[in-house]
Design an enzyme around this catalytic site. Structure first.
Site, PDB file in Angstrom:
ATOM      1  N   ALA A   1       0.832  -1.207   0.000  1.00 46.89           N
ATOM      2  CA  ALA A   1       0.000   0.000   0.000  1.00 46.89           C
ATOM      3  C   ALA A   1       0.863   1.252   0.000  1.00 46.89           C
ATOM      4  CB  ALA A   1      -0.932  -0.013   1.208  1.00 46.89           C
ATOM      5  N   LYS A   2       1.901   1.255   0.810  1.00 45.93           N
ATOM      6  CA  LYS A   2       2.763   2.441   0.900  1.00 45.93           C
ATOM      7  C   LYS A   2       3.558   2.669  -0.381  1.00 45.93           C
ATOM      8  CE  LYS A   2       4.522   1.153   4.954  1.00 45.93           C
ATOM      9  NZ  LYS A   2       5.292   1.165   6.228  1.00 45.93           N
TER      10      LYS A   2
ATOM     11  N   LYS B   1      -2.126 -11.550  -5.357  1.00 46.48           N
ATOM     12  CA  LYS B   1      -1.546 -12.886  -5.337  1.00 46.48           C
ATOM     13  C   LYS B   1      -0.794 -13.078  -4.033  1.00 46.48           C
ATOM     14  CE  LYS B   1       2.981 -12.273  -7.486  1.00 46.48           C
ATOM     15  NZ  LYS B   1       3.815 -12.868  -6.437  1.00 46.48           N
TER      16      LYS B   1
ATOM     17  N   HIS C   1       0.004  -7.694 -11.295  1.00 43.87           N
ATOM     18  CA  HIS C   1       0.418  -6.353 -11.718  1.00 43.87           C
ATOM     19  C   HIS C   1       1.197  -6.370 -13.036  1.00 43.87           C
ATOM     20  CE1 HIS C   1       4.339  -7.346  -9.818  1.00 43.87           C
ATOM     21  NE2 HIS C   1       4.833  -6.435 -10.629  1.00 43.87           N
TER      22      HIS C   1
ATOM     23  N   ASP D   1       6.029 -17.846  -6.926  1.00 47.99           N
ATOM     24  CA  ASP D   1       6.073 -16.404  -6.688  1.00 47.99           C
ATOM     25  C   ASP D   1       5.899 -15.596  -7.970  1.00 47.99           C
ATOM     26  OD1 ASP D   1       6.377 -14.028  -5.221  1.00 47.99           O
ATOM     27  OD2 ASP D   1       8.531 -13.984  -5.573  1.00 47.99           O
TER      28      ASP D   1
ATOM     29  N   HIS E   1       3.076 -14.267 -13.277  1.00 52.65           N
ATOM     30  CA  HIS E   1       3.574 -13.213 -14.177  1.00 52.65           C
ATOM     31  C   HIS E   1       4.038 -13.762 -15.521  1.00 52.65           C
ATOM     32  CE1 HIS E   1       3.183 -10.840 -10.689  1.00 52.65           C
ATOM     33  NE2 HIS E   1       4.405 -10.870 -10.237  1.00 52.65           N
TER      34      HIS E   1
ATOM     35  N   ARG F   1      11.472 -12.334 -25.200  1.00 50.89           N
ATOM     36  CA  ARG F   1      12.161 -12.257 -26.490  1.00 50.89           C
ATOM     37  C   ARG F   1      11.685 -13.372 -27.409  1.00 50.89           C
ATOM     38  NH1 ARG F   1      18.690 -12.560 -27.709  1.00 50.89           N
ATOM     39  NH2 ARG F   1      18.617 -14.370 -26.344  1.00 50.89           N
TER      40      ARG F   1
END
Length: 795
Positions: A46-47, A182, A212, A270, A275, A378
């Protein structure tokens, strides 16, 4: 609540003169008041990102008729958390387009609209829900919706979602949107359970699972780029022109401070399962007719997931930076003897089983403590030009497209296309071509050798996705089907690697070439040897002798025993020797293979290492088959096809699946499927004597689909029979003892510690096929060899 109205009116008065009112258009979000609640509003995420993203949203949308209120929620009491929250809020930065005066005003009002709420108990959520409703009624403000962002550990999702559902739902047609960070589970089962739990409180359209990476401008441009340049890409976006695809995320940081989370998840869970996998689907999926059609995009993604070839531990290399285990011991309070197998590096090769990409490797790589911070995808194309003299010519250089996520030598997000490939089209004003370059190189080529496209205005990923959530757009978020498909693909590999020791690496530039890996068919191995200390206990004996293949006798027949990998190497070599000998003498090799899990490692070994195997002269038969359609996962033939047959060059008419499905029904005796298979054997196999029959043995002593208590004596001279299994599916088709015992060589493969008790029992019992069908394997003129690994033999 008066401060919400006052702030909105003041900003409208100052903004409207410059920008004018934004008219509500058909399909646009309902204009009114929006309440934003960040649960975990004083946490690191959040920060660093969330408050900045919501401030950007506020600054851009307040002139469109919306009013806002912001709540940072957390477990801490209000007096302790409020200073932390406002310290973070003071650090937000204004959009570039705002003047200094407007920036100061917008920021001041944003701070006035924010407050902290303790959100710990059901009563806390009930109080918040009551507050939101009452303040809206008091001020007569129309509510547009409520947005809850759960920036908390995943184990808290279901509980918080239930509290939101029971206490904080808006009324009067206003929307509810709940954002989930996640990880979305730990494997397929946990993801499925979490989805079920959330589904009891929230509708699917109310959940926004955020990755994200999908908000990164380069990633969100992949599909539009493919569409805009389809005239160039369509002819070359396939296995004939693409050498390989690389998707890479490198980090220089360690996991210190995140160990309680990281040691449960590791590098694959992770960042690779989410991603990098999302990027892979965007690069390989079929282009939807309408890029904004969320359902069509999802359908095309799911088609890719269904076509991904199964991964096992041979498809991956894993590593761990040297100080990681010490960090685990310190942060998790473990003893010095504790050793974590969690990987911090992984290199994985994936294949898509569709004609367009067949055998084209896709490499997914990520790791911590590497030499640089960098992310890219790539597409490396094959170069069909051979340069005789001018090796520095642009035509001699690699042909590639690079989706460059940022950082590294370039430092900004970009799409790069080799100048010897084509000049990309620019179809919108949000991207521009870079013509003035710094003296840098990207993936081994000077930047001047690329056409370079970059966003006109760079925007942070969370800022982009927060805007999409506000707009109700779901094209940049993970659906339930997408999530489960991804976990379904990755879970078998994760389980396969669970007990694998990762290669240790020092970190940073000192890694050198230690993590380089080589692609060998469908197998991935480290390119360089590493010194590994193996204890005597780990080896199960002393010195190199522990890895030697042992030969002896078992039940008066020949026995070969070794550690599992060595045993499979030996069995594969014996099979190839038998095949070469049979082809040399008679031109054909007839091999009958059994189902079950034991031969899977053998199938993979043959597919990846035995390229000189005489497949074109080999006929493959089934020892037994379940009475299910051959396309189902329970089918022995389906397993054999997926793990071996589709990877070798074998004429289709040399493959003989059992005819368990005839006349649109399964294993009906009147259909004479067993007799048809027997007729094929007698016509094609000389003297109905297979050159090699490979069997397994079950815990109850069954072999093939011949089970204890079966009326084996009723088979008579039949070679194939319908049988009954005590486990579902009950009906089976199987070679009989007569067919098996006529073979020139019979191998029985027994592997795993769970089979040790069975091996011990069988070593003591006399031949009794009715109770122990495997004891009925007595080749009349051939040879029986038991292949038993040390785990099964020694326990």
């Amino acid at each position: 609540m008066w401060k919400v109205v006052w702030a909105a009116l003041l900003l409208l008065a100052t903004v409207c003169a410059q920008r004018g009112y934004a008219k509500e258009t058909k399909g646009a979000p309902k204009v009114g008041h929006v309440s934003v609640v960040i649960v975990g509003g004083t946490g690191d995420l959040a920060k660093k990102y969330l408050w900045q993203g919501f401030f950007q949203l506020y600054a851009n949308q307040v002139s469109s008729g919306y009013s806002f209120s912001f709540y940072g929620g957390g477990l801490l009491p209000k007096d302790k958390a409020t200073p932390i929250l406002f310290e973070a809020l003071k650090g937000v930065v204004c959009p570039r387009e705002l003047s200094v005066e407007r920036c100061a005003l917008v920021k001041e009002q944003f701070l006035k609209l924010a407050e902290y709420w303790q959100l710990k108990t059901l009563e806390d959520y009930q109080a918040l829900g009551k507050h939101l409703t009452e303040q809206l009624k008091q001020e007569g403000i129309v509510e547009a919706g409520r947005l809850f962002y759960l920036s908390v550990p995943a184990f808290a999702y279901a509980d918080i979602a239930e509290k939101i559902n029971n206490s904080c739902r808006p009324t009067n047609g206003a929307w509810l949107r709940v954002v989930l960070e996640k990880p979305f589970g730990h494997d397929f089962s946990s993801a499925q359970l979490l989805s079920t739990q959330l589904g009891t409180s929230l509708k699917d359209e109310e959940m926004y699972r955020i990755d994200h990476y999908l908000g990164k401008q380069v990633v969100s441009k992949i599909l539009p780029f493919r569409r805009e340049n389809s005239k160039h890409l369509d002819p070359i976006w396939n296995k004939h022109h693409i050498e390989r695809v690389e998707i890479v995320l490198k980090e220089t940081l360690d996991a210190r401070g995140r160990i309680p989370f990281y040691d449960q998840y590791g590098v694959i869970r992770d960042v690779i399962q989410n991603h990098l996998t999302e990027v892979m689907t965007l690069l390989t999926m079929g282009l939807p007719a309408n890029l904004s059609d969320v359902k069509e995009v999802l359908r095309n993604k799911l088609k890719i997931f269904s076509a991904l070839q199964h991964l096992d531990r041979n498809c991956a290399t894993i590593g761990q930076y040297q100080t990681y285990n010490l960090e685990v011991q310190e942060e998790l309070n473990k003893t010095k003897e504790y050793y974590s197998l969690t990987p911090t590096f992984a290199g994985i090769m994936v294949h898509v089983d569709i004609a367009q990409y067949e055998k084209m490797p896709i490499i997914l790589t990520s790791g911590k403590m590497l030499d640089e911070r960098l992310g890219y995808a790539r597409i490396l194309f094959k170069n069909d030009i051979f340069c005789v003299q001018s090796h520095d010519s642009v035509h001699c250089k690699p042909k590639q497209i690079v989706f460059y996520f940022g950082h590294g030598t370039l430092q900004y997000p970009a799409i790069l296309v080799s100048k010897n490939l084509f000049k990309p089209d620019l179809m919108d004003t949000e991207w521009k071509e870079v013509t003035e370059h710094k003296d840098v190189s990207v993936l081994g080529m000077p930047i001047s050798d690329y056409y370079v496209l970059t966003p006109t205005v760079q925007r942070e990923a969370y800022t982009e996705l927060i805007l999409h959530i506000f707009q109700g757009r779901k094209d940049s978020f993970i659906s339930t089907e997408n999530l489960l498909a991804s976990w379904g693909f990755w879970t078998p590999l994760l389980h396969g690697l669970a007990k694998t020791s990762p290669r240790l690496y020092p970190g940073g530039a000192d890694n050198g070439n230690l993590l380089d890996f080589r692609l060998l068919g469908r197998e991935v191995t480290f390119a360089n040897e590493a010194v590994v200390m193996i204890t005597q206990d780990h080896m199960g004996g002393s010195g190199a002798e522990s890895f030697q293949v042992m030969q002896g006798k078992y039940r008066s027949a020949d026995m070969v025993s070794a550690w599992p990998e060595e045993l499979i190497v030996r069995l594969a070599a014996d099979l190839q020797a038998a095949a070469e000998n049979a082809v040399r003498e008679g031109g054909r090799f007839h091999l009958a293979l059994s189902g079950g899990s034991s031969p899977l490692a053998l199938f993979q070994r043959l597919a990846r290492h035995h390229y000189s195997f005489p497949w074109r002269d080999t006929h493959v038969w089934m020892v037994d088959e379940r009475c299910v359609p051959l396309t189902e996962l329970d089918s022995n033939f389906r397993t054999l096809h997926d793990q071996l047959l589709q990877h070798v060059k074998m004429p289709y008419f040399n493959i003989h699946p059992m005819p368990v499905q005839m006349n649109q029904r399964l294993c009906v005796e009147e259909d004479s499927g067993a007799l048809l298979y027997e007729r094929d054997i007698t016509q094609l196999v000389n003297a109905s004597s297979f050159h090699f029959v490979l069997l397994g043995v079950g815990y109850d002593g069954h072999t093939a689909s011949l089970f204890p208590g079966s009326k084996l004596d009723t088979h008579g001279d039949s070679l194939v029979a319908l049988t009954e299994s005590p486990a579902k599916p009950h009906q089976r088709m199987s070679l009989t003892l007569k067919a098996i015992n006529q073979a020139q060589k019979v191998g029985v493969l027994v592997m795993g510690k769970s089979k040790h008790e069975l091996v011990t029992q069988l070593s003591r019992v006399k031949d009794n096929p009715k109770k122990w069908p495997v004891t009925g394997i007595r080749p009349t003129s051939g040879r029986l060899v038991w292949y038993i690994d040390y785990d099964a033999l020694l326990g």
